[in-house]
Design an enzyme around this catalytic site. Structure first.
Site, PDB file in Angstrom:
ATOM      1  N   ASP A 119      20.018  27.817 101.449  1.00 44.55           N
ATOM      2  CA  ASP A 119      21.343  28.242 101.909  1.00 44.55           C
ATOM      3  C   ASP A 119      21.468  29.756 102.022  1.00 44.55           C
ATOM      4  O   ASP A 119      20.815  30.503 101.281  1.00 44.55           O
ATOM      5  CB  ASP A 119      22.414  27.762 100.924  1.00 44.55           C
ATOM      6  N   LEU A 128       9.037  24.286  94.720  1.00 46.62           N
ATOM      7  CA  LEU A 128       8.237  23.451  95.623  1.00 46.62           C
ATOM      8  C   LEU A 128       8.072  22.074  95.008  1.00 46.62           C
ATOM      9  O   LEU A 128       7.839  21.949  93.808  1.00 46.62           O
ATOM     10  CB  LEU A 128       6.855  24.089  95.835  1.00 46.62           C
ATOM     11  N   GLU A 129       8.176  21.041  95.823  1.00 43.57           N
ATOM     12  CA  GLU A 129       7.980  19.654  95.383  1.00 43.57           C
ATOM     13  C   GLU A 129       6.637  19.208  95.948  1.00 43.57           C
ATOM     14  O   GLU A 129       6.553  18.718  97.068  1.00 43.57           O
ATOM     15  CB  GLU A 129       9.127  18.785  95.902  1.00 43.57           C
ATOM     16  N   GLN A 174      17.059  31.276  90.125  1.00 43.97           N
ATOM     17  CA  GLN A 174      15.997  30.538  89.426  1.00 43.97           C
ATOM     18  C   GLN A 174      14.677  31.299  89.461  1.00 43.97           C
ATOM     19  O   GLN A 174      14.346  31.964  90.428  1.00 43.97           O
ATOM     20  CB  GLN A 174      15.833  29.134  90.002  1.00 43.97           C
TER      21      GLN A 174
END
EC number: 3.5.4.30
Length: 190
Positions: A119, A128-129, A174
């Site tokens: 955003d 990261l996934e 974060q």
């Protein structure tokens, strides 16, 4: 509108879009390559019988920080949270879209499961996934190019950018791979 390499450099030079550390060689024709940091969040499969998005499960993941020069091995079918080496700060009129790298996708590495959108107003390292859909383990090296960030200009600045009081931002600022805070989306009846 997707920003070109010239537009990306102009936004960075003007100080509106910040990347730390910034390396100009990572700028591509219409994206910026992002690198993998040395921290990962692994799932503790023995602590819970299932994942419940409505509950805070603090011990669901554990942080693993690699020593210099040490790789992380992601096994077939494995899933781990990682993060970008770079810290990104987007202004109120720019948004980002994280994409994988073609060369890694051809090896079976998925960079993000669903959350590739960043955003306007976001500031932080991008979580990261990472998934291995190959049938062999994949070695992940800190500092390697892991994805690319496309930057889009909004038609007008966001009225309530990420991080503003009314946006309900859970991941602003974060650092490192941040576990899910999905439980904050559920209304508590007490």
């Amino acid at each position: 509108m997707l920003l070109s390499d010239r537009d990306l450099r102009a936004e960075i030079t003007a100080g509106r879009f910040s990347i730390d550390p910034f390396d100009d060689t990572l700028v591509q024709p219409s994206s910026i390559d992002v690198r993998l940091d040395c921290m990962f969040r692994v799932f503790n499969n023995t602590r819970y019988t299932h994942i419940d998005p409505a509950r805070q499960q603090d011990e669901l993941t554990s942080l693993v920080e690699l020593v210099d020069g040490e790789p992380f091995v992601l096994h077939p079918g494995g899933f781990v949270l990682g993060s970008t080496l770079e810290l990104f700060t987007l202004p109120e009129d720019l948004a980002g879209r994280l994409e994988g790298k073609s060369s890694l996708g051809r090896l079976g590495l998925l960079t993000h499961s669903t959350a590739g959108f960043i955003d306007p107003g976001f500031c932080g390292h991008i979580t990261l996934e990472l998934s291995n859909v190959a049938n062999l383990p994949i070695t992940l090296w800190p500092g390697m190019k892991i994805g690319q960030l496309c930057v889009l200009r909004l038609t007008s600045p966001a009225e309530h950018p990420y991080g503003s009081a009314s946006a309900g931002s859970k991941y602003q600022g974060q650092r490192g791979p941040t576990p899910s805070r999905s439980y904050e989306n559920f209304i508590k009846n007490t």
